[in-house]
Design an enzyme around this catalytic site. Structure first.
Site, PDB file in Angstrom:
ATOM      1  N   CYS A  86       0.780  -1.253   0.141  1.00  8.99           N
ATOM      2  CA  CYS A  86      -0.055   0.039   0.018  1.00  8.99           C
ATOM      3  C   CYS A  86       0.664   1.173   0.071  1.00  8.99           C
ATOM      4  O   CYS A  86       1.766   1.574  -0.967  1.00  8.99           O
ATOM      5  CB  CYS A  86      -0.902  -0.187   1.164  1.00  8.99           C
ATOM      6  SG  CYS A  86      -2.299   1.163   1.004  1.00  8.99           S
ATOM      7  N   HIS A 203      -3.497  -5.543   0.703  1.00  6.66           N
ATOM      8  CA  HIS A 203      -2.787  -5.775   2.150  1.00  6.66           C
ATOM      9  C   HIS A 203      -2.913  -7.437   2.637  1.00  6.66           C
ATOM     10  O   HIS A 203      -4.020  -7.690   3.321  1.00  6.66           O
ATOM     11  CB  HIS A 203      -3.478  -4.954   3.467  1.00  6.66           C
ATOM     12  CG  HIS A 203      -3.331  -3.574   3.151  1.00  6.66           C
ATOM     13  ND1 HIS A 203      -2.254  -3.040   3.959  1.00  6.66           N
ATOM     14  CD2 HIS A 203      -4.094  -2.476   2.663  1.00  6.66           C
ATOM     15  CE1 HIS A 203      -2.263  -1.692   3.848  1.00  6.66           C
ATOM     16  NE2 HIS A 203      -3.355  -1.253   2.992  1.00  6.66           N
ATOM     17  N   GLU A 205      -1.060  -8.669   4.753  1.00  3.06           N
ATOM     18  CA  GLU A 205      -1.085  -8.738   6.206  1.00  3.06           C
ATOM     19  C   GLU A 205      -2.316  -8.637   7.187  1.00  3.06           C
ATOM     20  O   GLU A 205      -2.331  -9.190   8.092  1.00  3.06           O
ATOM     21  CB  GLU A 205      -0.065  -7.665   6.831  1.00  3.06           C
ATOM     22  CG  GLU A 205      -0.320  -6.340   7.296  1.00  3.06           C
ATOM     23  CD  GLU A 205      -0.645  -5.660   5.990  1.00  3.06           C
ATOM     24  OE1 GLU A 205      -0.836  -6.411   4.564  1.00  3.06           O
ATOM     25  OE2 GLU A 205      -0.842  -4.473   6.048  1.00  3.06           O
TER      26      GLU A 205
END
Lengths: 229, 80
Positions: A86, A203, A205
């Site tokens: 990002c 994302h 994660e």
């Protein structure tokens, strides 16, 4: 695998990245403040999401010139794996480590939702845990994710198998409707020439624990662990 | 002396913000505006007073930070 997560003023996914890494690898990464000029010996550097320096001037522009980034760039040149997520992707393009630029979303809105991604290549330490052509679900949360590069640059990325992910529909087709932000050729993530740097707007994660509603991000961290020991 | 830097999007690069501003102007009844392109204006207060001496430094600053030359052009004017 030893990992470092860079922390800029305004980073807000640094701890998510650290948690995902610790969860998958069993080892907490080193958190490195942007003012440091040196990095510890690590196998992976994560440049996390957020709003470094408040997105002043352009997203990622100030962070790209902060002291730590010279060290990140030098390590990347030596082959150390660098994952920019990002805002991290924006920082890597602004630092000249990846081609192109992330512009304001086509419809000007901040987009925060899950999107479908087609894994375009499994030929990298980041994507080896997926099959090429596989469709995965990963969240995006950005205002400036509209990937732009000149046609010749896009052609080269495609010719060299450096497009890692594209926004797609459930069947894996990279349609205009499936493109959330206006990115050229639905590009969501790209690899560097040596394939050791990945920049991506979504994302991984944030979907690395069943409690968070999904685990499609886990294979990326597992693949890195497998490659880097 | 002041350096006035205009940063604008290159021709052919889509400017969704300029488009939205254009639509808003039309909605307000401003007719005859063919298009809007939005950019940035940055003013630098320089110690240097010689324009030709200052120009290379300001151009370097534009290339390294103030503009992203993948998508943006810059123009420099001096004042004072």
């Amino acid at each position: 695998m030893k990992a470092a997560v860079i922390v800029f003023p305004g980073s807000n996914c640094d701890r998510d990245a650290a948690t995902a890494l610790a969860h998958v690898t069993g080892r907490a990464p080193v958190m490195v403040w942007h003012r440091e000029a040196d990095l510890p010996e690590v196998d992976l550097i994560v440049v996390p999401g957020g709003f470094s320096y408040g997105d002043y001037l352009r997203s990622g522009a100030m962070a790209a010139h902060s002291p730590i980034m010279a060290a990140v760039k030098a390590r990347a040149e030596k082959g150390v794996r660098v994952l920019g997520i990002c805002n991290g992707f924006q920082v890597l393009t602004e630092a000249g480590m990846l081609p192109g630029v992330l512009m304001r979303n086509r419809k000007l809105k901040f987009i925060c939702r899950d999107v479908l991604l087609k894994v375009e290549t499994s030929n990298s330490d980041f994507t080896a845990g997926y099959n090429a052509g596989q469709v995965i679900r990963i969240p995006v949360a950005h205002h400036d994710g509209n990937y732009f590069a000149e046609a010749a640059v896009l052609d080269r990325l495609e010719d060299e198998d450096r497009v890692a992910f594209r926004y797609c529909d459930a069947e894996g087709h990279a349609t205009a409707e499936a493109n959330p932000n206006g990115s050229q050729r639905n590009i969501a993530g790209i690899l560097s020439e040596k394939r050791n740097v990945l920049g991506m707007m979504p994302h991984p994660e944030r979907l690395a624990d069943p409690l968070l509603g999904g685990t499609d991000g886990v294979p990326m961290f597992r693949a890195l662990l497998k490659a880097l020991g | 002396m002041k350096a006035k830097v205009h940063v604008t999007l290159k021709a052919g690069v889509l400017d969704p913000q300029g488009k939205a501003v254009h639509h808003a102007l039309e909605a307000l009844g401003f007719a005859g505006i063919n298009g809007v392109r939005q950019g940035k204006f940055i003013e630098l207060d320089l110690a240097e007073t010689d324009r030709e001496k200052a120009r290379p430094m300001v151009e370097d600053a534009c290339r390294k930070l103030l503009a992203n030359t993948v998508i943006e052009n810059f123009a420099i004017d001096f004042e004072g």
